[in-house]
Design a protein around this motif. Structure first.
Motif, mmCIF file in Angstrom:
data_model
loop_
_atom_site.group_PDB
_atom_site.id
_atom_site.type_symbol
_atom_site.label_atom_id
_atom_site.label_comp_id
_atom_site.label_asym_id
_atom_site.label_seq_id
_atom_site.Cartn_x
_atom_site.Cartn_y
_atom_site.Cartn_z
ATOM 1 N N UNK A 40 0.713 -1.330 0.150
ATOM 2 C CA UNK A 40 0.102 0.087 -0.048
ATOM 3 C C UNK A 40 0.914 1.279 0.048
ATOM 4 N N UNK A 41 2.220 1.202 0.564
ATOM 5 C CA UNK A 41 3.151 2.220 0.531
ATOM 6 C C UNK A 41 3.213 2.791 -1.083
ATOM 7 N N UNK A 42 3.303 1.704 -1.817
ATOM 8 C CA UNK A 42 3.352 2.357 -3.328
ATOM 9 C C UNK A 42 2.361 3.351 -3.809
ATOM 10 N N UNK A 43 1.113 3.259 -3.177
ATOM 11 C CA UNK A 43 0.133 3.955 -3.936
ATOM 12 C C UNK A 43 -0.269 5.076 -3.140
ATOM 13 N N UNK A 44 -0.634 6.309 -3.892
ATOM 14 C CA UNK A 44 -0.751 7.615 -3.241
ATOM 15 C C UNK A 44 -1.967 7.498 -2.054
ATOM 16 N N UNK A 45 -1.718 8.581 -1.265
ATOM 17 C CA UNK A 45 -2.695 8.810 -0.299
ATOM 18 C C UNK A 45 -4.414 8.811 -0.959
ATOM 19 N N UNK A 108 -15.307 -4.972 -2.134
ATOM 20 C CA UNK A 108 -14.081 -4.976 -1.814
ATOM 21 C C UNK A 108 -13.352 -3.536 -2.292
ATOM 22 N N UNK A 109 -12.515 -2.839 -1.690
ATOM 23 C CA UNK A 109 -12.164 -1.652 -1.921
ATOM 24 C C UNK A 109 -10.726 -2.142 -2.671
ATOM 25 N N UNK A 110 -10.121 -1.756 -3.964
ATOM 26 C CA UNK A 110 -8.930 -2.214 -4.267
ATOM 27 C C UNK A 110 -8.181 -1.074 -5.097
ATOM 28 N N UNK A 111 -6.864 -0.956 -5.122
ATOM 29 C CA UNK A 111 -6.144 -0.022 -5.877
ATOM 30 C C UNK A 111 -5.276 -0.724 -6.915
ATOM 31 N N UNK A 112 -5.400 0.067 -7.907
ATOM 32 C CA UNK A 112 -4.800 -0.354 -9.075
ATOM 33 C C UNK A 112 -3.862 0.512 -9.600
ATOM 34 N N UNK A 113 -2.542 0.213 -9.914
ATOM 35 C CA UNK A 113 -1.685 1.131 -10.497
ATOM 36 C C UNK A 113 -1.166 0.598 -12.001
ATOM 37 N N UNK A 114 -1.096 1.605 -12.883
ATOM 38 C CA UNK A 114 -0.610 1.393 -14.306
ATOM 39 C C UNK A 114 0.429 2.001 -14.195
ATOM 40 N N UNK A 115 1.478 1.449 -15.015
ATOM 41 C CA UNK A 115 2.991 2.038 -15.435
ATOM 42 C C UNK A 115 3.331 2.058 -16.826
ATOM 43 N N UNK A 116 3.675 3.343 -17.270
ATOM 44 C CA UNK A 116 3.808 3.429 -18.915
ATOM 45 C C UNK A 116 5.240 3.436 -19.088
ATOM 46 N N UNK A 117 5.577 3.012 -20.367
ATOM 47 C CA UNK A 117 6.763 2.869 -20.569
ATOM 48 C C UNK A 117 7.276 4.385 -21.480
ATOM 49 N N UNK A 118 8.466 4.462 -21.905
ATOM 50 C CA UNK A 118 8.626 5.754 -22.496
ATOM 51 C C UNK A 118 8.000 6.009 -23.803
ATOM 52 N N UNK A 123 3.246 -0.943 -19.396
ATOM 53 C CA UNK A 123 4.420 -1.614 -19.529
ATOM 54 C C UNK A 123 4.074 -2.551 -18.232
ATOM 55 N N UNK A 124 3.643 -2.253 -17.147
ATOM 56 C CA UNK A 124 3.205 -2.792 -15.751
ATOM 57 C C UNK A 124 2.147 -2.659 -15.107
ATOM 58 N N UNK A 125 1.424 -3.576 -14.425
ATOM 59 C CA UNK A 125 0.184 -3.320 -13.554
ATOM 60 C C UNK A 125 0.584 -3.900 -12.134
ATOM 61 N N UNK A 126 -0.078 -3.355 -11.236
ATOM 62 C CA UNK A 126 -0.010 -3.807 -9.892
ATOM 63 C C UNK A 126 -1.290 -3.436 -8.938
ATOM 64 N N UNK A 127 -1.515 -4.609 -8.286
ATOM 65 C CA UNK A 127 -2.831 -4.494 -7.597
ATOM 66 C C UNK A 127 -2.346 -4.286 -6.070
ATOM 67 N N UNK A 128 -3.338 -3.984 -5.282
ATOM 68 C CA UNK A 128 -2.938 -3.684 -3.750
ATOM 69 C C UNK A 128 -2.789 -4.772 -2.823
ATOM 70 N N UNK A 129 -3.498 -6.197 -3.248
ATOM 71 C CA UNK A 129 -3.522 -7.062 -2.441
ATOM 72 C C UNK A 129 -3.824 -8.245 -3.467
ATOM 73 N N UNK A 130 -3.596 -9.765 -2.911
ATOM 74 C CA UNK A 130 -3.730 -10.774 -3.576
ATOM 75 C C UNK A 130 -5.564 -10.886 -3.862
ATOM 76 N N UNK A 131 -6.112 -10.787 -2.812
ATOM 77 C CA UNK A 131 -7.754 -10.708 -2.860
ATOM 78 C C UNK A 131 -8.167 -9.846 -4.056
ATOM 79 N N UNK A 132 -7.525 -8.592 -4.221
ATOM 80 C CA UNK A 132 -8.053 -7.826 -5.461
ATOM 81 C C UNK A 132 -7.657 -8.427 -6.722
#
Length: 270
Positions: A40-45, A108-118, A123-132
């Motif tokens: 969760x520390x990788x996600x914004x407040x 369930x409240x989930x956080x999703x982060x999308x990462x873009x390349x140059x 490029x990458x995706x990350x969820x906030x938990x295994x359940x999500x």
């Protein structure tokens, strides 16, 4: 011109077509890739979010996100990011997504982060938990089939005939007849895993740069309609050829309706 003036309305219309895909994605399938799990520390407040309440989506919608997608394609699926993250130049998008658990009104409240390349491709995706992550990518038990003798390999079937759809002058919208033709084309070719080439064209009227953009908008509209009809977005090759390669060559700057078209063809034998 009229097509440029209505571009923003076109984007929202395409987004509406994508939402229809939820019904076609109801069955669980083994994902082609598995996103990461991030602390969760990788996600914004969340108190800094533009939509603190989050967004309710069917799990099949974020499941359509695939590496290599453009920001416009991700925007059509999830909308704008939720933390004042810009559309241009920003390398990270964050979302708050809610999924019903199936128990009454609980979700369930989930956080999703999308990462873009140059190149601003996903490029990458990350969820906030295994359940999500499991809510979107259910684990399919390994199936052990009884060995059977191999069947004779049939001769390859001929490639299905390509489909050509025509457009009004300076327009990128599919009319009712064109959409019905596209739906019949999909119904007649039941392989939803097939790869398709979608190439847009224009007639010779107008500047070259404008026609290049208009041809790509036409191809993009057809692609979104195919996704709504159950085809996989990752299997669609979308391009615009502008006024090049006309169906009926003629003098420059001629408004020829046969050249205002999109051609849909199967690749690798359908």
């Amino acid at each position: 011109m009229l097509a440029l003036a209505s571009h923003s309305r076109l984007v929202w219309r395409l987004g509406g077509l994508v939402l229809a895909l939820a019904a076609a994605q109801a069955r669980a399938e083994e994902p082609a890739f598995m996103p990461d799990i991030a602390p969760l520390s990788d996600f914004p407040d969340p108190s800094h979010a533009t939509r603190r309440e989050g967004l309710f989506l069917p799990p099949g919608m974020p499941r359509l996100l695939m590496p290599g997608m453009t920001k416009r394609q991700a925007y059509a699926l999830l909308g704008a990011p939720h933390f004042h993250e810009g559309l241009f130049g920003e390398r990270r998008w964050d979302y708050i997504l809610n999924f019903h658990t199936g128990s009454g009104t609980a979700y369930r409240i989930c956080r999703l982060q999308l990462r873009w390349d140059r190149r601003m491709r996903l490029d990458r995706m990350a969820w906030s938990s295994e359940d999500c992550r499991a809510a979107v990518y259910p684990i399919i038990p390994e199936r052990r089939d009884t060995a059977v003798p191999p069947l004779p390999v049939p001769a390859p079937a001929p490639d299905p005939a390509p489909l050509t759809l025509y457009f009004d002058f300076d327009k990128a919208d599919l009319d009712q007849k064109a959409y019905q033709d596209l739906a019949r084309f999909v119904a007649a070719n039941s392989n939803r895993d097939a790869k398709l080439s979608i190439i847009g064209y224009t007639d010779g009227a107008g500047p070259d740069a404008y026609n290049d953009r208009l041809s790509l908008m036409r191809a993009d509209m057809v692609a979104k309609s195919l996704v709504a009809l159950g085809m996989r977005l990752s299997n669609l090759q979308i391009s615009g050829a502008g006024e090049r390669s006309p169906a009926r060559p003629g003098e420059a700057d001629v408004r020829d309706p046969l050249n205002r078209r999109v051609q849909v063809a199967f690749l690798n034998g359908g």
